[in-house]
Design a protein around this motif. Structure first.
Motif, PDB file in Angstrom:
ATOM      1  N   ASP A 187      -9.044  -3.662  -0.334  1.00 32.79           N
ATOM      2  CA  ASP A 187      -7.777  -3.121  -0.823  1.00 32.79           C
ATOM      3  C   ASP A 187      -8.038  -2.370  -2.122  1.00 32.79           C
ATOM      4  O   ASP A 187      -9.182  -2.046  -2.442  1.00 32.79           O
ATOM      5  CB  ASP A 187      -6.738  -4.234  -1.011  1.00 32.79           C
ATOM      6  CG  ASP A 187      -7.265  -5.394  -1.845  1.00 32.79           C
ATOM      7  OD1 ASP A 187      -8.142  -5.151  -2.717  1.00 32.79           O
ATOM      8  OD2 ASP A 187      -6.816  -6.527  -1.643  1.00 32.79           O
ATOM      9  N   GLU A 188      -6.973  -2.117  -2.878  1.00 37.26           N
ATOM     10  CA  GLU A 188      -7.128  -1.377  -4.135  1.00 37.26           C
ATOM     11  C   GLU A 188      -8.007  -2.121  -5.128  1.00 37.26           C
ATOM     12  O   GLU A 188      -8.768  -1.510  -5.881  1.00 37.26           O
ATOM     13  CB  GLU A 188      -5.749  -1.105  -4.741  1.00 37.26           C
ATOM     14  CG  GLU A 188      -4.882  -0.157  -3.926  1.00 37.26           C
ATOM     15  CD  GLU A 188      -3.545   0.095  -4.576  1.00 37.26           C
ATOM     16  OE1 GLU A 188      -3.277  -0.518  -5.642  1.00 37.26           O
ATOM     17  OE2 GLU A 188      -2.753   0.883  -4.031  1.00 37.26           O
ATOM     18  N   LYS A 189      -7.925  -3.445  -5.139  1.00 33.90           N
ATOM     19  CA  LYS A 189      -8.728  -4.227  -6.079  1.00 33.90           C
ATOM     20  C   LYS A 189     -10.161  -4.401  -5.601  1.00 33.90           C
ATOM     21  O   LYS A 189     -11.075  -4.610  -6.401  1.00 33.90           O
ATOM     22  CB  LYS A 189      -8.077  -5.594  -6.301  1.00 33.90           C
ATOM     23  CG  LYS A 189      -6.717  -5.545  -6.962  1.00 33.90           C
ATOM     24  CD  LYS A 189      -6.160  -6.938  -7.172  1.00 33.90           C
ATOM     25  CE  LYS A 189      -4.812  -6.890  -7.850  1.00 33.90           C
ATOM     26  NZ  LYS A 189      -4.246  -8.280  -8.050  1.00 33.90           N
ATOM     27  N   THR A 190     -10.354  -4.346  -4.282  1.00 33.91           N
ATOM     28  CA  THR A 190     -11.695  -4.514  -3.693  1.00 33.91           C
ATOM     29  C   THR A 190     -11.958  -3.304  -2.801  1.00 33.91           C
ATOM     30  O   THR A 190     -11.645  -3.308  -1.614  1.00 33.91           O
ATOM     31  CB  THR A 190     -11.768  -5.810  -2.866  1.00 33.91           C
ATOM     32  OG1 THR A 190     -11.327  -6.907  -3.665  1.00 33.91           O
ATOM     33  CG2 THR A 190     -13.198  -6.073  -2.411  1.00 33.91           C
TER      34      THR A 190
END
Length: 259
Positions: A205-208
């Motif tokens: 996702d945006e964080k990963t």
């Protein structure tokens, strides 16, 4: 034909039963001395003594001769013999599984294999994934057996997986990833078999932003592996893939890599 190309992959875990594959080695023949039977029949006690002395000398010669130590007295192959024999045993297993898989799927088959010395005895275990596609892939673990060739210790994973290891512990890791979801599945060698020792799940996702970022953070490293595919026309392609992304291509079932 061999070519150097670039190749990338990604790869799930289900623990289950066991089987057996391989050949048994025959017991070694022990050639006892027979010179006593040709000795004089006028001294039975002297004949017996001569036979025992000759047999003792033959035993000492076998112990000191390196060529005579490839098999144990009970027929088991010694450690030194296994070091020489395990490549041929694994090659036979891989080829047999490849051919049987093709026969079960209209002439088509895909396999992936790699090696890691999980029990630290100096002889690597074989990780062999096979099937017709990601949906029916299974990963089996094989261990060399002195009497039976190679034991199938059971299923340890399936499709959408890659073979890896934890650089912090040296333990085997199977990485699973599919449509943004992923897991790092850890294994340890215990009681002469491979046991699941936990997992780490994550999502892209945006964080990963990537699988690779998580694997780097966790100290997970991919293994050298060989991929091979047999097509309906009978042709075969193999790729010897390395963790740096490079791969060698072969127009055959490539069996030279043995860990």
């Amino acid at each position: 034909m061999k070519r150097i190309i670039a190749l990338s992959c990604f790869a799930a875990v289900v623990l289950t039963g066991c089987g057996l594959i391989g050949q048994k080695d025959g017991k070694a023949n022990n050639e006892a001395a027979t010179a006593a039977t040709e000795a004089s029949t006028t001294a039975a006690e002297e004949t017996t003594t001569e036979a025992e002395t000759t047999a003792e000398a033959t035993t000492k010669e076998a112990v000191t001769d390196p060529a005579a130590t490839t098999t144990e007295p009970d027929g088991n192959v010694s450690a030194g013999g296994l070091m020489d024999m395990y490549p041929a045993i694994y090659q036979s297993v891989i080829k047999d599984v490849f051919d049987k898989t093709a026969a079960e799927h209209d002439g088509m088959a895909s396999i992936e294999f790699g090696f890691r010395d999980l029990d630290t005895d100096g002889i690597p275990e074989l990780l062999l994934k096979y099937g017709s596609c990601e949906a029916d892939f299974q990963i089996h673990l094989y261990k060399i057996d002195p009497e039976d060739g190679a034991d199938d210790l059971g299923v340890i994973g399936g499709g959408h997986t890659s073979f890896a290891y934890d650089e912090n512990t040296g333990d085997l890791v199977i990485v699973w990833g599919h449509m943004g979801a992923a897991s790092i599945n850890y294994f340890k060698w215990e009681n002469d078999n491979l046991k699941s020792s936990g997992s780490y799940d994550f999502n892209i996702d945006e964080k990963t932003p990537s699988y690779e970022a998580v694997l780097e953070e966790k100290g997970i490293r991919y293994m050298d592996v060989v991929y091979a595919t047999k097509y309906s026309d009978g042709s075969v392609k193999s790729y010897f893939s390395h963790p740096n992304g490079e791969s060698e291509e072969f127009d055959e079932l490539y069996l030279d890599y043995m860990g």
